[in-house]
Design a protein around this motif. Structure first.
Motif, short mmCIF file in Angstrom:
data_model
loop_
_atom_site.label_atom_id
_atom_site.label_comp_id
_atom_site.label_asym_id
_atom_site.label_seq_id
_atom_site.Cartn_x
_atom_site.Cartn_y
_atom_site.Cartn_z
N LEU A 18 -3.16 8.49 22.41
CA LEU A 18 -4.05 8.56 21.26
C LEU A 18 -3.41 7.96 20.03
O LEU A 18 -4.05 7.27 19.25
CB LEU A 18 -4.44 10.01 20.98
N ASN A 19 -2.13 8.21 19.82
CA ASN A 19 -1.43 7.68 18.66
C ASN A 19 -1.33 6.16 18.72
O ASN A 19 -1.39 5.50 17.70
CB ASN A 19 -0.03 8.29 18.53
N ILE A 20 -1.16 5.61 19.90
CA ILE A 20 -1.08 4.16 20.04
C ILE A 20 -2.41 3.52 19.66
O ILE A 20 -2.44 2.57 18.89
CB ILE A 20 -0.68 3.77 21.48
N THR A 21 -3.50 4.05 20.14
CA THR A 21 -4.80 3.45 19.82
C THR A 21 -5.13 3.63 18.35
O THR A 21 -5.73 2.77 17.74
CB THR A 21 -5.92 4.04 20.70
N LYS A 22 -4.73 4.77 17.77
CA LYS A 22 -4.97 4.99 16.35
C LYS A 22 -4.16 3.99 15.53
O LYS A 22 -4.64 3.45 14.55
CB LYS A 22 -4.58 6.42 15.97
N GLY A 23 -2.90 3.74 15.94
CA GLY A 23 -2.05 2.78 15.25
C GLY A 23 -2.59 1.37 15.33
O GLY A 23 -2.56 0.63 14.35
N VAL A 24 -3.08 1.00 16.49
CA VAL A 24 -3.66 -0.34 16.65
C VAL A 24 -4.89 -0.49 15.78
O VAL A 24 -5.09 -1.53 15.15
CB VAL A 24 -3.98 -0.61 18.14
N ALA A 25 -5.69 0.55 15.70
CA ALA A 25 -6.90 0.50 14.88
C ALA A 25 -6.54 0.33 13.41
O ALA A 25 -7.17 -0.47 12.71
CB ALA A 25 -7.73 1.76 15.08
N ILE A 26 -5.51 1.02 12.92
CA ILE A 26 -5.14 0.91 11.52
C ILE A 26 -4.55 -0.47 11.25
O ILE A 26 -4.79 -1.05 10.19
CB ILE A 26 -4.20 2.06 11.09
N GLU A 27 -3.81 -1.02 12.20
CA GLU A 27 -3.27 -2.38 12.03
C GLU A 27 -4.39 -3.40 11.92
O GLU A 27 -4.32 -4.31 11.10
CB GLU A 27 -2.36 -2.74 13.20
N MET A 28 -5.41 -3.25 12.74
CA MET A 28 -6.55 -4.17 12.69
C MET A 28 -7.28 -4.06 11.36
O MET A 28 -7.69 -5.07 10.78
CB MET A 28 -7.51 -3.91 13.84
N LYS A 29 -7.43 -2.84 10.85
CA LYS A 29 -8.10 -2.65 9.57
C LYS A 29 -7.26 -3.24 8.44
O LYS A 29 -7.81 -3.88 7.53
CB LYS A 29 -8.34 -1.16 9.32
N ILE A 30 -5.96 -3.06 8.49
CA ILE A 30 -5.07 -3.64 7.48
C ILE A 30 -5.16 -5.16 7.52
O ILE A 30 -5.27 -5.82 6.49
CB ILE A 30 -3.62 -3.16 7.69
N PHE A 31 -5.11 -5.71 8.72
CA PHE A 31 -5.19 -7.16 8.89
C PHE A 31 -6.50 -7.70 8.32
O PHE A 31 -6.52 -8.73 7.64
CB PHE A 31 -5.04 -7.52 10.37
N THR A 32 -7.60 -7.00 8.56
CA THR A 32 -8.90 -7.41 8.04
C THR A 32 -8.93 -7.38 6.52
O THR A 32 -9.43 -8.31 5.88
CB THR A 32 -10.01 -6.50 8.60
N LEU A 33 -8.36 -6.33 5.93
CA LEU A 33 -8.31 -6.24 4.47
C LEU A 33 -7.48 -7.37 3.87
O LEU A 33 -7.84 -7.94 2.84
CB LEU A 33 -7.73 -4.89 4.03
N ILE A 34 -6.39 -7.72 4.52
CA ILE A 34 -5.54 -8.80 4.02
C ILE A 34 -6.25 -10.14 4.14
O ILE A 34 -6.14 -10.98 3.25
CB ILE A 34 -4.19 -8.80 4.76
N LYS A 35 -6.99 -10.34 5.22
CA LYS A 35 -7.74 -11.60 5.36
C LYS A 35 -8.82 -11.72 4.29
O LYS A 35 -9.09 -12.81 3.80
CB LYS A 35 -8.37 -11.71 6.75
N GLU A 36 -9.44 -10.59 3.92
CA GLU A 36 -10.47 -10.60 2.89
C GLU A 36 -9.90 -10.83 1.50
O GLU A 36 -10.52 -11.50 0.67
CB GLU A 36 -11.24 -9.28 2.89
#
Length: 84
Positions: A18-36
């Motif tokens: 569960l922690n791995i998937t939560k971490g991956v999700a937060i990384e994707m959200k961070i990456f999206t914010l940085i691209k924006e």
């Protein structure tokens, strides 16, 4: 005495998964914010994602170690360089 037990479908056998998937999700959200917004700060990211700034820092460290992002020109007036 009353005993409570969780439903079989609600039980989790491996909490690290569960922690791995939560971490991956937060990384994707961070990456999206940085691209924006390449000049976004970690404090702004934490506010937008409603998480602690330390959580954002851990996600940024992972993205930096993968070579996906890099901070250019300092902390205050810098921007994020996206390589992927």
């Amino acid at each position: 005495m009353v005993k409570f037990s969780a439903l079989q479908s609600a039980k989790v056998s491996d909490t690290k998964a569960l922690n791995i998937t939560k971490g991956v999700a937060i990384e994707m959200k961070i990456f999206t914010l940085i691209k924006e917004n390449a000049s976004i700060t970690s404090t702004e990211m934490a506010r937008k994602l409603s998480v602690n700034r330390r959580t954002i820092q851990r996600g940024l460290d992972i993205l930096k170690s993968k070579g996906t992002i890099e901070r250019k020109c300092g902390k205050r007036y810098g921007y994020w360089e996206v390589y992927k």
